[in-house]
Each structure stands twice: as structure tokens, then as C-alpha cells.
Design a protein around this motif. Sequence first.
Motif, PDB file in Angstrom:
ATOM      1  N   SER A 259      19.640  -9.179  25.961  1.00 35.95           N
ATOM      2  CA  SER A 259      19.613  -9.035  24.400  1.00 35.95           C
ATOM      3  C   SER A 259      20.982  -8.404  23.650  1.00 35.95           C
ATOM      4  O   SER A 259      21.394  -8.819  22.785  1.00 35.95           O
ATOM      5  N   VAL A 260      21.606  -7.286  24.511  1.00 38.36           N
ATOM      6  CA  VAL A 260      22.733  -6.756  23.896  1.00 38.36           C
ATOM      7  C   VAL A 260      24.138  -7.567  24.024  1.00 38.36           C
ATOM      8  O   VAL A 260      24.772  -7.651  23.033  1.00 38.36           O
ATOM      9  N   LEU A 261      23.956  -8.350  25.238  1.00 40.39           N
ATOM     10  CA  LEU A 261      25.036  -9.420  25.304  1.00 40.39           C
ATOM     11  C   LEU A 261      25.141 -10.403  24.251  1.00 40.39           C
ATOM     12  O   LEU A 261      26.301 -11.140  23.940  1.00 40.39           O
ATOM     13  N   LYS A 262      24.015 -10.587  23.898  1.00 37.84           N
ATOM     14  CA  LYS A 262      23.590 -12.021  22.776  1.00 37.84           C
ATOM     15  C   LYS A 262      24.027 -11.637  21.500  1.00 37.84           C
ATOM     16  O   LYS A 262      24.299 -12.170  20.560  1.00 37.84           O
ATOM     17  N   GLY A 263      24.241 -10.228  21.217  1.00 35.67           N
ATOM     18  CA  GLY A 263      24.266  -9.844  20.322  1.00 35.67           C
ATOM     19  C   GLY A 263      23.042  -9.549  19.152  1.00 35.67           C
ATOM     20  O   GLY A 263      23.132  -9.351  18.000  1.00 35.67           O
ATOM     21  N   VAL A 264      21.947  -9.450  19.937  1.00 34.74           N
ATOM     22  CA  VAL A 264      20.714  -9.395  19.126  1.00 34.74           C
ATOM     23  C   VAL A 264      20.535  -7.806  18.618  1.00 34.74           C
ATOM     24  O   VAL A 264      20.053  -7.469  17.659  1.00 34.74           O
ATOM     25  N   VAL A 265      21.084  -7.061  19.420  1.00 37.98           N
ATOM     26  CA  VAL A 265      21.110  -5.672  19.177  1.00 37.98           C
ATOM     27  C   VAL A 265      22.332  -5.034  18.963  1.00 37.98           C
ATOM     28  O   VAL A 265      23.470  -5.238  19.564  1.00 37.98           O
ATOM     29  N   ARG A 266      22.402  -4.437  17.598  1.00 33.65           N
ATOM     30  CA  ARG A 266      23.861  -3.886  17.250  1.00 33.65           C
ATOM     31  C   ARG A 266      24.334  -2.758  18.119  1.00 33.65           C
ATOM     32  O   ARG A 266      23.554  -2.025  18.467  1.00 33.65           O
ATOM     33  N   ALA A 267      25.496  -2.741  18.582  1.00 34.00           N
ATOM     34  CA  ALA A 267      25.949  -1.707  19.396  1.00 34.00           C
ATOM     35  C   ALA A 267      25.771  -0.370  18.894  1.00 34.00           C
ATOM     36  O   ALA A 267      25.601   0.379  19.642  1.00 34.00           O
ATOM     37  N   GLU A 268      26.146  -0.336  17.512  1.00 27.32           N
ATOM     38  CA  GLU A 268      26.040   0.970  17.080  1.00 27.32           C
ATOM     39  C   GLU A 268      24.578   1.741  17.213  1.00 27.32           C
ATOM     40  O   GLU A 268      24.043   2.842  16.897  1.00 27.32           O
ATOM     41  N   ARG A 269      23.560   0.800  17.434  1.00 28.39           N
ATOM     42  CA  ARG A 269      22.131   1.203  17.432  1.00 28.39           C
ATOM     43  C   ARG A 269      21.666   1.420  19.103  1.00 28.39           C
ATOM     44  O   ARG A 269      20.702   1.986  19.322  1.00 28.39           O
ATOM     45  N   LEU A 270      22.560   1.184  20.032  1.00 33.97           N
ATOM     46  CA  LEU A 270      22.366   1.678  21.289  1.00 33.97           C
ATOM     47  C   LEU A 270      22.478   3.248  21.370  1.00 33.97           C
ATOM     48  O   LEU A 270      23.292   3.723  21.146  1.00 33.97           O
ATOM     49  N   GLU A 271      21.335   3.491  22.208  1.00 32.51           N
ATOM     50  CA  GLU A 271      21.327   5.075  22.471  1.00 32.51           C
ATOM     51  C   GLU A 271      22.346   5.383  23.418  1.00 32.51           C
ATOM     52  O   GLU A 271      23.097   6.382  23.409  1.00 32.51           O
ATOM     53  N   ASN A 272      22.444   4.511  24.455  1.00 31.45           N
ATOM     54  CA  ASN A 272      23.574   4.784  25.767  1.00 31.45           C
ATOM     55  C   ASN A 272      24.544   3.435  25.727  1.00 31.45           C
ATOM     56  O   ASN A 272      24.239   2.862  26.713  1.00 31.45           O
ATOM     57  N   PRO A 273      25.485   3.074  24.981  1.00 37.09           N
ATOM     58  CA  PRO A 273      26.169   2.003  24.967  1.00 37.09           C
ATOM     59  C   PRO A 273      26.843   1.784  26.343  1.00 37.09           C
ATOM     60  O   PRO A 273      27.164   0.667  26.953  1.00 37.09           O
ATOM     61  N   GLU A 274      27.446   2.777  26.846  1.00 36.36           N
ATOM     62  CA  GLU A 274      27.953   2.841  28.226  1.00 36.36           C
ATOM     63  C   GLU A 274      27.174   2.379  29.401  1.00 36.36           C
ATOM     64  O   GLU A 274      27.950   1.766  30.310  1.00 36.36           O
ATOM     65  N   ASP A 275      25.978   2.150  29.161  1.00 37.62           N
ATOM     66  CA  ASP A 275      25.128   1.599  29.986  1.00 37.62           C
ATOM     67  C   ASP A 275      25.439  -0.151  30.208  1.00 37.62           C
ATOM     68  O   ASP A 275      25.177  -0.629  31.191  1.00 37.62           O
ATOM     69  N   PHE A 276      26.130  -0.717  29.322  1.00 37.40           N
ATOM     70  CA  PHE A 276      26.323  -2.096  29.433  1.00 37.40           C
ATOM     71  C   PHE A 276      27.682  -2.375  29.635  1.00 37.40           C
ATOM     72  O   PHE A 276      28.114  -3.442  29.632  1.00 37.40           O
ATOM     73  N   ILE A 277      28.590  -1.389  29.974  1.00 35.19           N
ATOM     74  CA  ILE A 277      29.927  -1.695  30.350  1.00 35.19           C
ATOM     75  C   ILE A 277      30.136  -2.576  31.575  1.00 35.19           C
ATOM     76  O   ILE A 277      30.780  -3.585  31.423  1.00 35.19           O
ATOM     77  N   GLU A 278      29.483  -2.230  32.555  1.00 34.36           N
ATOM     78  CA  GLU A 278      29.430  -3.299  33.845  1.00 34.36           C
ATOM     79  C   GLU A 278      29.214  -4.670  33.555  1.00 34.36           C
ATOM     80  O   GLU A 278      29.848  -5.532  33.905  1.00 34.36           O
ATOM     81  N   ALA A 279      28.044  -4.640  32.730  1.00 36.23           N
ATOM     82  CA  ALA A 279      27.596  -6.228  32.138  1.00 36.23           C
ATOM     83  C   ALA A 279      28.665  -7.009  31.394  1.00 36.23           C
ATOM     84  O   ALA A 279      28.929  -8.047  31.877  1.00 36.23           O
ATOM     85  N   VAL A 280      29.493  -6.265  30.493  1.00 35.11           N
ATOM     86  CA  VAL A 280      30.512  -6.757  29.946  1.00 35.11           C
ATOM     87  C   VAL A 280      31.619  -6.916  30.882  1.00 35.11           C
ATOM     88  O   VAL A 280      32.086  -8.201  30.847  1.00 35.11           O
ATOM     89  N   MET A 281      31.917  -6.334  31.750  1.00 34.96           N
ATOM     90  CA  MET A 281      32.929  -6.436  32.682  1.00 34.96           C
ATOM     91  C   MET A 281      32.811  -7.585  33.543  1.00 34.96           C
ATOM     92  O   MET A 281      33.741  -8.404  34.247  1.00 34.96           O
ATOM     93  N   GLU A 282      31.452  -7.873  33.895  1.00 38.73           N
ATOM     94  CA  GLU A 282      31.025  -9.138  34.617  1.00 38.73           C
ATOM     95  C   GLU A 282      31.472 -10.472  33.754  1.00 38.73           C
ATOM     96  O   GLU A 282      31.395 -11.342  34.324  1.00 38.73           O
ATOM     97  N   LYS A 283      31.317 -10.143  32.544  1.00 36.50           N
ATOM     98  CA  LYS A 283      31.100 -11.600  31.765  1.00 36.50           C
ATOM     99  C   LYS A 283      32.693 -11.703  31.028  1.00 36.50           C
ATOM    100  O   LYS A 283      33.219 -12.889  30.868  1.00 36.50           O
TER     101      LYS A 283
END
Length: 100
Positions: A51-75
Amino acid sequence: INTLISKKSCKVAPIPGETKIWQYITLFKRVSLIDCPGVVVDTAGDTETDSVLKGVVRAERLENPEDFIEAVMEKVKREHIAAQYKLPKDGEDTWTTAKD
């Protein structure tokens, strides 16, 4: 659309949700373009990361955006991330993992 008609006709933003209503833009006498709100669907079975990578959830609303860095780096290719954030690609000051 703005590029096609060579002038600013539609509002643009780097985040979803800027287009609120359908906008009709005449390209030629008998050809119109329609700028409509985009809809990103959260599919059943999607993980929070999906959901985060699709843009369904706005990044500024994420409690811990750093949790998704690894997933971004894979893509995203490392050199694109480095260029976007003006990070060194080589040398001592470079980064290699999400923790860096």
C-alpha cells in the motif's frame, strides 16, 4: 496534459489528490483531453508495504516511514536514489544498506 498543450492548464502536485474534479481541455477542435482524479486501489491481500509503495498511503501519515526504506531500495536502482538525494555513489561517505 500541460506538456501536450504547451501551457499550464491543469494543476499538478507531487502527491496524489491534487485533481479533485474532472477537467476538460480542448487539444484540437474535435479532440479534448480529460484530467480526472486518479484512483489507487488498495487490493485485498496487499501488505502495508504494498500500500505504501503504491501510493495509497501518504508518506507524511506514516508513523515510521524508515520502516519502508528497504522495500524502496529493492524497487529503485541505487544510482537513482543517490542522484535524487545528492548522495555520493562511491567512496567512504557512500551508503550500501537501508541502515546506512
